[in-house]
Design a protein around this motif. Structure first.
Motif, short mmCIF file in Angstrom:
data_model
loop_
_atom_site.label_atom_id
_atom_site.label_comp_id
_atom_site.label_asym_id
_atom_site.label_seq_id
_atom_site.Cartn_x
_atom_site.Cartn_y
_atom_site.Cartn_z
N ILE A 260 42.64 72.00 40.77
CA ILE A 260 43.84 72.18 40.23
C ILE A 260 43.35 71.92 38.85
CG2 ILE A 260 45.98 71.34 40.01
CD1 ILE A 260 45.45 73.06 42.48
N HIS B 264 39.66 69.14 45.57
CA HIS B 264 40.81 69.84 44.99
C HIS B 264 41.51 69.36 43.83
CE1 HIS B 264 43.70 72.76 46.34
NE2 HIS B 264 44.56 72.11 46.37
N ILE C 48 44.38 78.30 47.70
CA ILE C 48 43.54 78.03 48.87
C ILE C 48 42.12 78.96 48.62
CG2 ILE C 48 45.59 77.86 50.12
CD1 ILE C 48 45.26 80.74 51.22
N VAL D 55 50.71 75.06 42.98
CA VAL D 55 49.71 74.30 43.54
C VAL D 55 49.67 74.47 45.25
CG1 VAL D 55 49.45 71.77 44.46
CG2 VAL D 55 50.05 72.48 41.91
N LEU D 56 50.79 74.67 45.68
CA LEU D 56 50.49 75.27 47.15
C LEU D 56 49.77 76.53 47.39
CD1 LEU D 56 54.16 73.98 48.04
CD2 LEU D 56 52.00 73.21 49.36
N ALA D 57 49.90 77.48 46.45
CA ALA D 57 49.22 78.82 46.47
C ALA D 57 47.66 78.64 46.39
CB ALA D 57 49.78 79.74 45.41
N TYR E 274 45.91 69.55 50.21
CA TYR E 274 44.57 70.20 50.57
C TYR E 274 44.57 70.09 52.23
CZ TYR E 274 39.85 70.96 51.60
OH TYR E 274 38.41 71.26 52.13
N THR F 54 55.07 73.16 41.68
CA THR F 54 54.49 72.73 42.86
C THR F 54 54.28 74.13 43.77
OG1 THR F 54 56.09 70.85 42.92
CG2 THR F 54 55.51 71.73 45.00
N GLU F 55 55.05 75.02 43.56
CA GLU F 55 54.62 76.33 44.21
C GLU F 55 53.32 76.75 44.06
OE1 GLU F 55 57.79 79.30 44.78
OE2 GLU F 55 59.33 77.65 44.46
N MET G 105 38.80 77.23 50.69
CA MET G 105 38.91 75.70 51.24
C MET G 105 37.88 75.41 52.45
SD MET G 105 42.88 74.71 51.31
CE MET G 105 43.67 74.09 49.81
N ILE H 266 60.37 72.69 49.74
CA ILE H 266 60.05 71.95 48.51
C ILE H 266 61.28 71.15 48.45
CG2 ILE H 266 59.48 71.43 46.18
CD1 ILE H 266 57.85 74.18 46.31
#
Lengths: 75, 189
Positions: free
Chosen positions: A40, A36, A60, A56-58, B142, A53-54, A25, B154
């Motif tokens: 994804i 972004h 970077i 997606v958060l990972a 992001y 969700t987890e 990033m 979450i």
């Protein structure tokens, strides 16, 4: 790291050789907030399913994408 | 905790100042009636008119709540920050809307939120600032990750997203000491 590079190359429509080894990033210019979405989407296309969700958060950098493709991050 | 109730924050490309009822303009109202702008905002669930905007603006008292508009250097209003402060615990909750879609994808949030965090930590002397977004709001995720916010949890299926589907809400936090450490590291680069 080639699979992850393929994902970023596809996301930003560039050659795989234009994706640096340290792409992330903060270091890969095309990877901005709207970019972004493309990252994804490209990962989801590569692995054939939506990210949770987890996961997606990972996302970077190249290493995190590689882990997702390899199934390491799967929750 | 002391603060100038009417802060003006300058960044390279933008100026942030407290909104007044006079800032409740048709332009601002247009954002709230643009489904693309409100797609990830709580305001999507509310009716919005100019009187509602004025009420929202005046609900921020400049003490436990700040509403700052993001303006270009030429005075064009492009978005807002809302900060609600838990005064006893010195913790702020920050929300952002970039209403002018011409300014999407231009790192507006990264640039201006840095100024907001600096104000929160160095002027308001807050200990922590919190933020949150829908799990489907990838540009927001992001921006939080890029800016070094800690992912704190979450809240599963906490909100209703597009098409009525349930979506998660992602919680983020930034401690004052983490922000200062990050700034020091950036200055050393």
């Amino acid at each position: 790291m080639s699979a992850a590079k393929e994902v970023l190359a596809q996301a930003f429509d560039v050659s795989i050789t234009e994706v640096p080894d340290d792409a992330g990033m903060e270091t890969f210019t095309p990877w901005d907030s709207l970019g972004h979405l493309k990252v994804i989407a490209a990962i989801e296309e590569k692995i054939g399913r939506d990210l949770n969700t987890e996961e997606v958060l990972a996302v970077i950098d190249l290493a995190s994408i590689e882990k997702l493709i390899a199934g390491v991050h799967r929750v | 905790m002391t603060a100038n109730a009417r802060p003006i924050l300058e960044t390279e490309r933008y100026r942030l100042r407290i909104l007044t009822p006079a800032d409740a303009t048709p332009r601002y109202l247009g954002w709230l009636n643009d489904p693309q702008v409100t797609r990830y905002l709580e305001s999507r669930h509310r009716p919005n008119g100019l009187d509602d905007i004025r009420a929202y603006i005046t609900s921020h008292d400049g003490h436990a709540g700040f509403l700052l508009g993001i303006f270009t250097k030429t005075g064009e209003h492009v978005g807002n920050y809302s900060m609600r402060i838990d005064l006893p615990n010195a913790v702020g909750t920050l929300g952002v809307m970039i209403g002018d879609r011409d300014h999407w994808g231009r790192d507006v949030v990264l640039e201006t939120r840095a100024a907001m965090l600096h104000y929160a930590f160095e002027t308001l002397r807050l200990h922590k600032v919190c933020g949150a977004c829908l799990s489907t709001n990838l540009p927001a995720i992001y921006n939080y990750r890029r800016q070094g916010w800690a992912h704190e949890g979450i809240r599963r299926e906490q909100a209703i997203g597009d098409g009525g589907s349930r979506v998660d809400v992602v919680m983020f936090g930034m401690l004052a000491r983490d922000w200062r450490q990050r700034r020091e590291m950036e200055q050393e680069k």
